[in-house]
Design a protein around this motif. Structure first.
Motif, PDB file in Angstrom:
ATOM      1  N   LYS A  61      59.211   9.834 -24.324  1.00 25.92           N
ATOM      2  CA  LYS A  61      59.810   9.371 -25.582  1.00 25.92           C
ATOM      3  C   LYS A  61      58.807   8.524 -26.359  1.00 25.92           C
ATOM      4  N   GLY A  62      58.155   7.589 -25.673  1.00 26.17           N
ATOM      5  CA  GLY A  62      57.178   6.734 -26.333  1.00 26.17           C
ATOM      6  C   GLY A  62      55.967   7.507 -26.812  1.00 26.17           C
ATOM      7  N   ALA A  63      55.542   8.499 -26.019  1.00 23.25           N
ATOM      8  CA  ALA A  63      54.374   9.293 -26.412  1.00 23.25           C
ATOM      9  C   ALA A  63      54.659  10.095 -27.677  1.00 23.25           C
ATOM     10  N   LEU A  64      55.828  10.725 -27.754  1.00 22.46           N
ATOM     11  CA  LEU A  64      56.177  11.481 -28.956  1.00 22.46           C
ATOM     12  C   LEU A  64      56.242  10.577 -30.174  1.00 22.46           C
ATOM     13  N   ALA A  65      56.888   9.422 -30.010  1.00 24.61           N
ATOM     14  CA  ALA A  65      57.012   8.489 -31.139  1.00 24.61           C
ATOM     15  C   ALA A  65      55.639   8.014 -31.591  1.00 24.61           C
ATOM     16  N   SER A  66      54.757   7.704 -30.631  1.00 32.22           N
ATOM     17  CA  SER A  66      53.420   7.225 -30.973  1.00 32.22           C
ATOM     18  C   SER A  66      52.611   8.318 -31.663  1.00 32.22           C
ATOM     19  N   ALA A  67      52.711   9.559 -31.171  1.00 36.27           N
ATOM     20  CA  ALA A  67      51.987  10.666 -31.803  1.00 36.27           C
ATOM     21  C   ALA A  67      52.475  10.904 -33.224  1.00 36.27           C
ATOM     22  N   CYS A  68      53.788  10.775 -33.437  1.00 33.95           N
ATOM     23  CA  CYS A  68      54.327  10.932 -34.794  1.00 33.95           C
ATOM     24  C   CYS A  68      53.766   9.863 -35.727  1.00 33.95           C
ATOM     25  N   ARG A  69      53.659   8.630 -35.235  1.00 32.64           N
ATOM     26  CA  ARG A  69      53.124   7.547 -36.074  1.00 32.64           C
ATOM     27  C   ARG A  69      51.641   7.771 -36.376  1.00 32.64           C
ATOM     28  N   VAL A  70      50.864   8.079 -35.324  1.00 33.30           N
ATOM     29  CA  VAL A  70      49.416   8.240 -35.499  1.00 33.30           C
ATOM     30  C   VAL A  70      49.104   9.388 -36.450  1.00 33.30           C
ATOM     31  N   HIS A  71      49.868  10.471 -36.356  1.00 30.70           N
ATOM     32  CA  HIS A  71      49.598  11.664 -37.172  1.00 30.70           C
ATOM     33  C   HIS A  71      50.471  11.723 -38.430  1.00 30.70           C
ATOM     34  N   GLU A  72      51.185  10.628 -38.687  1.00 31.49           N
ATOM     35  CA  GLU A  72      51.983  10.483 -39.908  1.00 31.49           C
ATOM     36  C   GLU A  72      52.967  11.645 -40.091  1.00 31.49           C
ATOM     37  N   ARG A  73      53.741  11.871 -39.044  1.00 30.83           N
ATOM     38  CA  ARG A  73      54.792  12.878 -39.087  1.00 30.83           C
ATOM     39  C   ARG A  73      56.135  12.198 -38.897  1.00 30.83           C
ATOM     40  N   THR A  74      57.196  12.842 -39.367  1.00 32.17           N
ATOM     41  CA  THR A  74      58.529  12.261 -39.209  1.00 32.17           C
ATOM     42  C   THR A  74      58.871  12.156 -37.728  1.00 32.17           C
ATOM     43  N   MET A  75      59.675  11.152 -37.390  1.00 36.50           N
ATOM     44  CA  MET A  75      60.040  10.932 -36.007  1.00 36.50           C
ATOM     45  C   MET A  75      60.908  12.075 -35.481  1.00 36.50           C
ATOM     46  N   ILE A  76      60.636  12.483 -34.263  1.00 41.12           N
ATOM     47  CA  ILE A  76      61.476  13.448 -33.558  1.00 41.12           C
ATOM     48  C   ILE A  76      62.587  12.654 -32.888  1.00 41.12           C
ATOM     49  N   GLN A  77      63.831  13.031 -33.131  1.00 41.30           N
ATOM     50  CA  GLN A  77      64.953  12.190 -32.714  1.00 41.30           C
ATOM     51  C   GLN A  77      65.978  12.955 -31.878  1.00 41.30           C
ATOM     52  N   PRO A  78      65.659  13.159 -30.602  1.00 42.88           N
ATOM     53  CA  PRO A  78      66.652  13.746 -29.703  1.00 42.88           C
ATOM     54  C   PRO A  78      67.669  12.690 -29.251  1.00 42.88           C
ATOM     55  N   ILE A  79      68.626  13.115 -28.468  1.00 41.58           N
ATOM     56  CA  ILE A  79      69.517  12.219 -27.742  1.00 41.58           C
ATOM     57  C   ILE A  79      68.916  12.097 -26.341  1.00 41.58           C
ATOM     58  N   TRP A  80      68.268  10.993 -26.054  1.00 43.90           N
ATOM     59  CA  TRP A  80      67.458  10.882 -24.848  1.00 43.90           C
ATOM     60  C   TRP A  80      68.306  10.588 -23.615  1.00 43.90           C
ATOM     61  N   LEU A  81      67.931  11.205 -22.503  1.00 40.62           N
ATOM     62  CA  LEU A  81      68.545  10.937 -21.206  1.00 40.62           C
ATOM     63  C   LEU A  81      67.429  10.789 -20.180  1.00 40.62           C
ATOM     64  N   ASP A  82      67.402   9.648 -19.504  1.00 39.80           N
ATOM     65  CA  ASP A  82      66.354   9.339 -18.532  1.00 39.80           C
ATOM     66  C   ASP A  82      66.788   9.838 -17.152  1.00 39.80           C
ATOM     67  N   SER A  83      66.083  10.839 -16.617  1.00 39.90           N
ATOM     68  CA  SER A  83      66.467  11.384 -15.313  1.00 39.90           C
ATOM     69  C   SER A  83      66.173  10.415 -14.167  1.00 39.90           C
ATOM     70  N   VAL A  84      65.327   9.408 -14.384  1.00 40.13           N
ATOM     71  CA  VAL A  84      65.142   8.373 -13.365  1.00 40.13           C
ATOM     72  C   VAL A  84      66.441   7.597 -13.185  1.00 40.13           C
ATOM     73  N   ARG A  85      67.041   7.175 -14.305  1.00 34.92           N
ATOM     74  CA  ARG A  85      68.310   6.436 -14.240  1.00 34.92           C
ATOM     75  C   ARG A  85      69.389   7.273 -13.568  1.00 34.92           C
ATOM     76  N   VAL A  86      69.446   8.545 -13.916  1.00 37.38           N
ATOM     77  CA  VAL A  86      70.439   9.435 -13.317  1.00 37.38           C
ATOM     78  C   VAL A  86      70.220   9.529 -11.808  1.00 37.38           C
ATOM     79  N   ALA A  87      68.975   9.736 -11.398  1.00 40.61           N
ATOM     80  CA  ALA A  87      68.674   9.894  -9.972  1.00 40.61           C
ATOM     81  C   ALA A  87      68.995   8.633  -9.183  1.00 40.61           C
ATOM     82  N   LYS A  88      68.712   7.471  -9.750  1.00 38.22           N
ATOM     83  CA  LYS A  88      68.990   6.217  -9.040  1.00 38.22           C
ATOM     84  C   LYS A  88      70.482   6.032  -8.821  1.00 38.22           C
ATOM     85  N   ARG A  89      71.282   6.496  -9.759  1.00 37.67           N
ATOM     86  CA  ARG A  89      72.727   6.371  -9.604  1.00 37.67           C
ATOM     87  C   ARG A  89      73.277   7.461  -8.686  1.00 37.67           C
ATOM     88  N   ALA A  90      72.725   8.665  -8.769  1.00 43.33           N
ATOM     89  CA  ALA A  90      73.232   9.767  -7.955  1.00 43.33           C
ATOM     90  C   ALA A  90      72.828   9.629  -6.492  1.00 43.33           C
TER      91      ALA A  90
END
Length: 268
Positions: free
Chosen positions: A86-115
């Motif tokens: 997520k941070g890499a995409l946002a940073s690349a958008c800023r550096v290359h002056e492109r609009t932000m890519i805006q998914p609905i993010w889900l962290d599979s680490v958080r999911v795995a820790k709970r499961a």
């Protein structure tokens, strides 16, 4: 599901992107491309993923693939193993002056820790070994596929659907009911593991005089393990349970009790 590899310590230096689409637990498409990061390649990063400057000669830059990535991700549930991607995409958008890519993010680490709270590691390669999922670590397409399979297996294991994982876990729920001035639990400060603070169990405790608190703390006198708790037989590995045991080891009086036992104490 997405994974990116970077050329150096600057997270904007994306040099590979892998995306795998899932629907109803099944893979429906894959996308992978090398990317010219317009940046340096560090020896450290090369050792991790094996991609060098020679590999990206003639490959598209991030601005060239931005619209395609945006069309695949924006507005859709997108899984990444940790929010590095997520941070890499946002940073690349800023550096290359492109609009932000805006998914609905889900962290599979958080999911795995709970499961699977009992696992000693929730790194992607450790999870794929545990789950028996084929995986080539630090290959963007394989990592994206593996993160997707973590979600698929977590849904199967816990019964929590995708919407349930995307919605932030809020076992505390809304405001806790006001404790009764009388009752066998008067003076108790009770945390509930696995049920809402405004649910039926919380109301029962409040009617018995207890104050229902949002989390286990040094002033908590009891942790009630709800019948709805999502950790199954590994409940002792849950953060609330571990916190209660740690407090008890330090000499603070805190009781850990199951919902059924407590209901029996309170009677009909």
């Amino acid at each position: 599901m997405i994974d990116v590899e970077t050329a150096c310590s600057r997270v904007s230096s994306i040099c590979q992107i892998g995306i795998v689409g899932f629907r109803d637990g099944r893979e429906i498409f894959e996308y992978e491309t090398l990317v010219d990061p317009c940046d340096d390649f560090s020896p450290f990063n090369i050792r991790i993923h094996g991609i060098t400057a020679d590999h990206v000669v003639g490959q598209p830059t991030f601005p060239h693939v931005h619209s395609e990535i945006d069309a695949m991700l924006s507005g859709r549930i997108t899984v990444a193993h940790s929010f590095f991607d997520k941070g890499a995409l946002a940073s690349a958008c800023r550096v290359h002056e492109r609009t932000m890519i805006q998914p609905i993010w889900l962290d599979s680490v958080r999911v795995a820790k709970r499961a699977w709270p009992e696992l000693p590691s929730h790194r992607l390669n450790a999870l794929t070994r545990f789950l028996g999922v084929p995986h080539k670590h630090h290959d963007a397409l394989s990592d994206a596929r593996a993160a997707g399979m973590v979600i698929v297996r977590a849904i199967e294991h816990t019964g929590i659907d995708l919407k349930g994982w995307v919605t932030p876990a809020n076992p505390g729920g809304g405001a806790a009911p006001k404790p009764s001035p009388f009752g066998p639990l008067k003076g108790e400060r009770i945390a509930i593991l696995g049920a809402r603070r405004d649910g039926s169990l919380a109301r029962l405790l409040a009617e018995a005089g207890a104050r229902v608190v949002a989390s286990v703390g040094t002033n908590t006198t009891m942790l009630v393990i709800s019948n709805e708790q999502p950790f199954g037989r590994f409940v002792s590995a849950s953060p609330a349970f571990r916190r209660a045991e740690d407090i008890r080891r330090k000499g603070q009086p805190i009781e850990i009790v199951g919902e059924d036992e407590l209901r029996m104490r309170l009677g009909p």
